[in-house]
Design an enzyme around this catalytic site. Structure first.
Site, PDB file in Angstrom:
ATOM      1  CG  ASP A  55      32.931  86.513  72.689  1.00 26.67           C
ATOM      2  OD1 ASP A  55      32.260  87.567  72.758  1.00 26.67           O
ATOM      3  OD2 ASP A  55      32.850  85.726  71.721  1.00 26.67           O
ATOM      4  CB  SER A  56      33.335  92.097  74.507  1.00 22.45           C
ATOM      5  OG  SER A  56      32.822  91.927  75.808  1.00 22.45           O
ATOM      6  CG  ASP A  98      29.789  85.460  75.185  1.00 21.63           C
ATOM      7  OD1 ASP A  98      28.905  84.793  74.642  1.00 21.63           O
ATOM      8  OD2 ASP A  98      30.164  86.588  74.778  1.00 21.63           O
ATOM      9  CE  LYS A 127      26.505  87.063  74.763  1.00 23.54           C
ATOM     10  NZ  LYS A 127      27.065  86.911  73.405  1.00 23.54           N
ATOM     11  CD  GLU A 129      28.679  85.803  68.710  1.00 25.02           C
ATOM     12  OE1 GLU A 129      28.977  85.682  67.491  1.00 25.02           O
ATOM     13  OE2 GLU A 129      29.283  86.577  69.477  1.00 25.02           O
ATOM     14  CD  GLU A 196      26.660  93.223  69.339  1.00 30.96           C
ATOM     15  OE1 GLU A 196      26.679  92.083  69.868  1.00 30.96           O
ATOM     16  OE2 GLU A 196      27.675  93.931  69.206  1.00 30.96           O
TER      17      GLU A 196
HETATM   18  O1  KIV Z   1      30.815  89.648  74.337  1.00 31.04           O
HETATM   19  C1  KIV Z   1      30.035  90.535  74.692  1.00 31.04           C
HETATM   20  O2  KIV Z   1      30.376  91.447  75.449  1.00 31.04           O
HETATM   21  C2  KIV Z   1      28.677  90.493  74.171  1.00 31.04           C
HETATM   22  C3  KIV Z   1      27.795  91.651  74.459  1.00 31.04           C
HETATM   23  C4  KIV Z   1      28.219  92.833  73.713  1.00 31.04           C
HETATM   24  C5  KIV Z   1      26.367  91.328  74.242  1.00 31.04           C
HETATM   25  O3  KIV Z   1      28.320  89.571  73.532  1.00 31.04           O
END
Ligand code: KIV
Length: 278
Positions: A55-56, A98, A127, A129, A196
């Site tokens: 989600d970056s 994510d 993924k 959090e 992280e």
């Molecule tokens: O969203 C993302 O790119 C991430 C990574 C930095 C682990 O969660």
């Protein structure tokens, strides 16, 4: 349709079993974030074992200050782009999608519904959090056939609660809390954990103590693998660069070469160095 298995072991698709074998054999896992089909093909060609549609993308593609505005439909869209990019080149990389902010925190059922969107778009794992409060959700997903990667330490979706993008687990109390969270997530069936911006020593302890595969980003050299944001590896993202980032473009011939240098550095354990650690 006949399915012909690739006879070259180096080109066989990476599965969760492959990653577990790499963990056991001590072969570092090289992961990159990726958001589109062209880069999926390039990252795969240079040997990335895992691609994460992070989600970056809220920061590096959409121009937001945080990852918070990213939606599940946007994540499914980009996951589909990367999955097609891999399929079109018969790529081998394992694909993680994510779960964005607000797509899994309400209930286990909401998390399942949205995980389905990422899996049907082509992800092989999702993924999310968070620690102890996500344990029931992780168990619920895993019991229903959804492999889960957890994410502890600096969890960008909690940036406002954390008071900024800063290292986590630096006090004895917060380090103990992270260890407890990691243990609970491992016991709930998470297959992987991203850590992280945490002290290298803490990541080493978690990696040694638990079953799941650990992936570090600013978490030292002892995790089973490393991940960086694609745009950071290529030195493209403007603004202040976190300590854990290394730009692999200087000295490289082109983008492919820079990405290949990152993969090689992870594989030979020359990245991250002590200067990237907390
Ligand atoms: O969203 C993302 O790119 C991430 C990574 C930095 C682990 O969660």
């Amino acid at each position: 349709m006949t399915y012909v298995r690739d006879t070259d072991p180096a080109r066989r698709p990476v599965t969760l079993n492959t990653l577990t074998r790499m963990r056991t054999a001590g072969e570092p896992i090289a992961m990159l974030t990726c958001y589109d089909s062209t880069f999926a093909a390039v990252c795969d060609a240079v040997g990335a074992d895992v691609l994460l549609v992070g989600d970056s993308l809220g920061n590096v593609l959409q121009g937001h200050d945080t990852t918070l505005p990213v939606t599940i439909d946007e994540m499914a869209y980009h996951t589909g782009c990367v999955a097609r990019g891999l399929r079109n080149v018969e790529g081998r990389a394992f694909l993680i999608g994510d779960m964005p902010f607000g797509s899994y925190q309400e209930s286990r059922e909401q998390a399942m519904r949205n995980a389905v969107k990422l899996l049907t778009a082509g992800a092989q794992m999702v993924k999310l959090e968070g620690g102890a409060h996500m344990v029931d959700t992780v168990r619920f997903l895993v019991e229903r056939g959804v492999p889960v990667c957890a994410h502890l330490g600096l969890t960008p979706q909690s940036v406002h609660q954390l008071g900024g993008y800063r290292a986590q687990g630096v006090t004895t109390e917060s380090a103990e809390r992270l260890k407890t969270d990691a243990a609970l997530l491992d016991d709930a069936g998470a297959s992987m954990l991203v850590m992280e911006m945490v002290p290298a020593r803490l990541a080493t302890d978690v990696t040694a103590a638990r079953r799941f595969i650990t992936i570090g980003i600013g978490a030292g050299l002892d995790c089973h693998g490393q991940v960086l944001v694609l745009h950071d590896v290529l030195g493209l993202f403007p603004g202040r660069r976190p300590r854990f980032v290394r730009n692999f473009m200087p000295g490289a011939d082109d983008v492919q070469d820079a990405l290949g240098r990152y993969i090689a550095a992870v594989k030979e354990r020359s990245f991250p160095g002590p200067e990237h650690a907390y």
